[in-house]
Design a protein around this motif. Structure first.
Motif, short mmCIF file in Angstrom:
data_model
loop_
_atom_site.label_atom_id
_atom_site.label_comp_id
_atom_site.label_asym_id
_atom_site.label_seq_id
_atom_site.Cartn_x
_atom_site.Cartn_y
_atom_site.Cartn_z
N PHE A 227 54.56 139.59 33.49
CA PHE A 227 55.26 140.30 34.56
C PHE A 227 56.06 141.46 33.97
O PHE A 227 56.76 141.33 32.98
N GLY A 228 55.91 142.63 34.59
CA GLY A 228 56.58 143.84 34.11
C GLY A 228 55.82 144.57 33.03
O GLY A 228 56.17 145.71 32.69
N HIS A 229 54.76 143.95 32.50
CA HIS A 229 54.10 144.52 31.33
C HIS A 229 52.90 145.41 31.67
O HIS A 229 52.55 146.27 30.87
N THR A 230 52.26 145.21 32.79
CA THR A 230 51.12 146.08 33.12
C THR A 230 51.61 147.52 33.24
O THR A 230 51.09 148.43 32.58
N ILE A 231 52.62 147.73 34.07
CA ILE A 231 53.17 149.08 34.22
C ILE A 231 54.09 149.41 33.04
O ILE A 231 54.10 150.56 32.56
N GLY A 232 54.81 148.43 32.53
CA GLY A 232 55.69 148.67 31.38
C GLY A 232 54.93 149.15 30.16
O GLY A 232 55.33 150.12 29.50
N HIS A 233 53.82 148.48 29.85
CA HIS A 233 53.01 148.91 28.71
C HIS A 233 52.42 150.29 28.94
O HIS A 233 52.33 151.11 28.00
#
Length: 346
Positions: A227-233
């Motif tokens: 969670f938060g990592h698809t767009i965060g990455h």
């Protein structure tokens, strides 16, 4: 799931016991330029005489195969055998890269994670993920490999500047949002004013371990931890290509959580009140990541390489309420760009 996990003041003495076993032929200690200066003095008396330090440059830009080659060269030049142990002392870059190097050297040597940042203590060093960035994409090359042990000494957090400490806190918040609504409700009234990090680290690590135990190779529930990592990455990777605009991983994840909370709301899975609680709490701690609207499509395009994807489908972890994550939620590049535009307007 690794049973040799030590948290607190006993962790470094446990490390000394592990490294002193007769089966250990040599001890190598991987450090970056920061941990060599700030952390090694606290650790050194727990290391056997004759250990070999290997120092790499600090920073995400050095989390590459070229750095791995330098580590492998050092191990080879020192004639490290398969009974040698590599002790990785540092944040997420060092623990990810060091674990990867150990997993591949001579088809695998034991390694110990000694995380020195909050992010690495609650997330990166636990769960057996290792890897490096490749062609600008985060953790594109890697393997699952459990360490011999993880030794978490909260005193290392005293070496961090406030920005690094806050970056690690993003992963703690992530754990609450996907699986612990009560902890989120309690801690959002307190924020980052923490005197003793040890209980928070123990709780966060225990939550991650419960999830990893169900799904060690990330084929199901472990995807919740993204969670938060698809767009965060995607945001982190894009800004790494822009000299002078690089951000810390936790800062990118905080922005990604706001974006993905908005996507959850957009899809009818999160209420107005819940979205407001997530946004208000995260913005009370993290500065807004700066980019211009014209960059949203370029940022979103980095999500094509996300490791949760299946074929042309971008799979995202979203929320079905605070404390209840749901994985394998298909989103489009336009969804991601729209979430970034929403974040930009806040």
């Amino acid at each position: 799931m690794n049973e040799n996990l030590f948290i607190g003041s006993e962790s470094l003495s446990a490390l000394a016991t592990l490294l002193g076993r007769p089966a250990v032929s040599q001890v190598f200690v991987l450090l970056d330029t920061n941990t060599a200066r700030q952390c090694l003095p606290l650790l050194e008396r727990q290391l056997p005489g004759g250990y070999t330090p290997i120092e790499i440059p600090a920073g995400e830009e050095y989390k590459t195969l070229a750095t791995c080659e330098a580590v492998w060269n050092a191990l080879t030049q020192a004639r490290a055998d398969r009974h040698a142990v590599l002790v990785n002392v540092g944040g997420g870059v060092v623990t990810d890269l060091g674990g990867f190097c150990a997993a591949l050297y001579k088809r695998g040597i034991p390694f110990v994670q000694v995380p020195t940042t909050l992010l690495a203590q609650v997330d990166a060093s636990v769960g057996g993920k290792t890897g490096v960035d490749f062609l600008g994409f985060k953790n594109q090359i890697g393997v699952f490999q459990e360490p011999l042990a993880v030794c978490i000494e909260p005193r290392f957090l005293q070496t961090l500047d406030p920005r690094q400490l806050k970056a690690g806190y993003a992963e703690v918040v992530k754990h609450w949002l996907i699986a612990d609504a009560a902890a989120f409700a309690h801690n959002r009234t307190i924020g980052i004013l923490v005197d003793d990090w040890t209980p928070l680290i123990r709780e966060s690590v225990a939550l991650k371990q419960r999830i990893v135990a169900q799904d060690p190779l990330e084929r199901g529930p472990r995807k919740l931890l993204n969670f938060g990592h698809t767009i965060g990455h995607a945001l982190e990777s894009y800004l790494l290509t822009q000299p002078g605009r690089e951000i810390l991983h936790g800062e990118a994840v905080a922005a990604g959580m706001i974006c993905e909370a908005w996507l959850s709301h957009h899809k009818g899975q999160l209420t107005d009140q819940e979205l407001d609680q997530v946004e208000t709490f995260l913005f009370s701690i993290f500065d807004k990541v700066q980019f211009v609207t014209l960059e949203t499509e370029a940022i979103a395009d980095f999500a094509r390489q996300d490791k949760k994807n299946a074929g042309n489908v971008i799979n995202c972890t979203l929320l079905e309420g605070i404390g209840q994550g749901v994985y394998d939620q298909p989103v489009t590049l336009e969804d991601i760009a729209a979430a970034l535009r929403y974040y930009h307007r806040l």
